[in-house]
Structure formats: structure tokens, C-alpha cells
Design an enzyme around this catalytic site. Sequence first.
Site, PDB file in Angstrom:
ATOM      1  CG  HIS A 183     -79.160 -51.870  92.334  1.00 54.99           C
ATOM      2  ND1 HIS A 183     -79.098 -50.647  92.944  1.00 54.99           N
ATOM      3  CD2 HIS A 183     -80.368 -52.385  92.667  1.00 54.99           C
ATOM      4  CE1 HIS A 183     -80.201 -50.413  93.634  1.00 54.99           C
ATOM      5  NE2 HIS A 183     -80.980 -51.464  93.471  1.00 54.99           N
ATOM      6  CG  PHE A 184     -80.969 -49.363  89.051  1.00 55.90           C
ATOM      7  CD1 PHE A 184     -81.815 -50.459  89.064  1.00 55.90           C
ATOM      8  CD2 PHE A 184     -81.035 -48.472  90.106  1.00 55.90           C
ATOM      9  CE1 PHE A 184     -82.719 -50.661  90.099  1.00 55.90           C
ATOM     10  CE2 PHE A 184     -81.936 -48.663  91.141  1.00 55.90           C
ATOM     11  CZ  PHE A 184     -82.782 -49.757  91.140  1.00 55.90           C
TER      12      PHE A 184
END
Length: 422
Positions: free
Chosen positions: A296-297
Amino acid sequence: MRCSIAARRWPPRPRPLFDEAQLVELTDGSIAKVLGPDYAEADSYPIRTRMPSPPYMFASRITALSAQPGKLEPCFIEWEYDLHPDAWYVSDGLVPAFVSLEASHAMIVAFTYIGCDQLFKGQLRYRAVDSQTTVYGPLPKAGEVLRGRVNIKSFLKVGKNVLIAYEYLCYVGDRLSFKLEANSGFFLPKDIEKSKGVNTAPYLKAGQPAEPFQPPLRCGRASFDNSHIEALQRGDFVACFGDAAYAASRAPRLYAPAAKMLDRVVSISASGGAFGLGEAVAERDIDPSHWVFRAHFKNDPVMPGTFLVEGCEQLVKFYLCYLGLYSLPGMVPHALSPHSYSAKFRGEVKCEADTLRYRLTCKSIHCDYQADGQLERMALVFLAEIIYRGNVIGMCDNLGAGFSRAPAAADASAPALTAIEA
């Protein structure tokens, strides 16, 4: 684009527009390989619009999509997610709320299909802003299929940034579990850095003086280290709280091992806080090598807002155990429903070694009693602040937990908390 909160009759499962392998390719590989050469430009940007990578990707297939390439206009996206009983996040047969809430990021596929990366030339980063959630019934459970729909209501350009308003409806079968009204957006990195945090002072103003609450058990400890938390995770209440009176307590584990967001409780009181109903302060050490930053991410690592809220919920669970509520005979924990709560984020937790802090304040405790004086039901409501580098970067207001006296056949495994999207 309005959607009824009543049960929805879903059509027979269609052939997916995108299957799981294609979603992983869109996220971690090449957009052009899935959507065609018109999207090759997006692949040239190291930071681009992506869903979270596995294992934090909670979408198995996209089933419907109305977005149009190149058009920032209202649209919808629908998807499904298979909640496997042996998934990494399942603990005591329960699926934590962050899974159902984070699943809303399937809508990022709509942004990819629109071509936001080409439109924004890879200069903007996607972040959550705030949300209001209403729970109508039990959250999805292990072995079920989550069905989600996001209605993207508007795109609003503010300078170079773009604000997005949307609603997320989470179904189990035809039953609506919860509805989330939210705002997110695409922002310049410098504008993300300029955020001054959340002012929680208005939320901590007490109204009528709260009636003192006498907890079932009183613990002599005012702080707890990681060994105490691990003992509670194992179900050893006595080792955690240091009192044999806790021996009869039984509760679901605080967390799935890979989702641990609580390292220590630095202070706790059943009568502290702005409302005199209790306060707890806890910490989590941020490790840059934690797996969640890789998910993420990709190329834009930040701690997921839903993971931060999971830390707040773990502290709520700890506080309920501390009060001795799981020692009450015949009382079953459950989610409050219908129940609404909100989240707000004005900052992010970076992929850098540091310490994150949570401050939990109990706002209200409501108890109903039977004619013979036995407790019939109780509802507790909390404000949770997420503190990072001296600023309150996030807030969860009206987190709720409930206990009710129920027949012996009742499902005692129901989670005691409601949860928030971020």
C-alpha cells in the site's frame, strides 16, 4: 445516482470484466497489458493509480463498470471478493472490519480505466480524506462472498488537486451490511505534506456530566508492555491483568498475527478522559520493513488508513477486556446496528522508523437492566485519535461496542466492534 439501503436482488453472477489475475497485473504489472496500448503512458509513471497489492488487495473480480475513458464524471463499479476461511486475516473464524472497508479500493480500477494517470501526468497521489459509515447488520464473515458497489458521485478540481465524492455499499448476498459516504482525492505531494492535522477539541467537549460507570473488574495496572498484550492475545487474562478475578474472562483474540497494530498501552484509566468514563493511550512502533508498506501502495508506500483504524479497534478491544466486560456471564458481544460513525484523515504515516500513538476516550456508556436488576444490554461509544509526530493525523468518532444478554443459542462469536473506512 441514488441507491436504496434495502436488500438488493443481485443478478446471476456474470462473467467478470476483470478477473483476479488481471487485477494483480493492473496493480503490480502493466496497465497496457490488460487495457491495451492506449494506456502505455500510464505504465511510464513509477507512481500511478493502483489498488493495494496482495495480500492487501480485497477484490477477486470486477463484475460491472460504467466509467468512460478520459471522462471525470459520475460512474459506478461493482466487484466481488471471496473471503476464504484460511485467509491470513481470519482470527477465531472472524474477518476484521478493515478487510470489508479496504475492499472499497476496488474503485481505483475505475480511475485506472478512466485514465487518471494520463490526465494527471503522474503528478498526483491518491489519498482518503473522510467518511461517514452506517452499519445495518453483521459484517461479511469467513466463507462468504463480499459484493461491493461504489457510486462515484463527483469529481471536483481544486487548483491542481481533484476531490472525489462517493458512496460504498457492502453486501453479503442480497443483504446490505453497511453503507459508507466518503471523500477522497488526488493530491500534489506538497499539499499532502502541508496538512496541519485534525482538530479534535470540539469532539471532546463534554455536555451533561456523565454518570460514573462501575466496571465489573478493577485492574491495578496502569500500563502494559508487549508481554502483557501477547498474554491477552493467547487468552491468558490473568497474566495480562495480574488478577485472578479475570480468570473467567473469554474473548476473541485482539488481532490476526499479521495485522498486529498494538505494542504497548502506556496509560489507561476507567475514569479518566474528557467525559470521566475512561481513557487509554497506546503505541505501535513503525517498522519500514513491515509488509504493508510494500502492498500500500507500490512505489508510494504509506500506512493504510484502515490499518490505522484497526489499531484503534484493537485498543478498544483491550479496553473492554480491561473493564472486565468479557467476564459478565450470559452477555454476548456484538456490533452496534444500526449505528453510524465517522473518520477523518489529515496526514499520513510514512515508511520510516517512528512511533504511532492512539488515544482512546470513552464518550458514553449506556446500560439497560431487567426488572430483577440484571444487566440486559450495554452500548459503549468512543473517540479515537491517531497521533503521529506530534500531530493528530486521524480521528475515528463514535466507534461503538455492544453487549447483550442473549439466549444460549446466540452467536457469541460476533465481533464486538463497528469499524471505519479511511
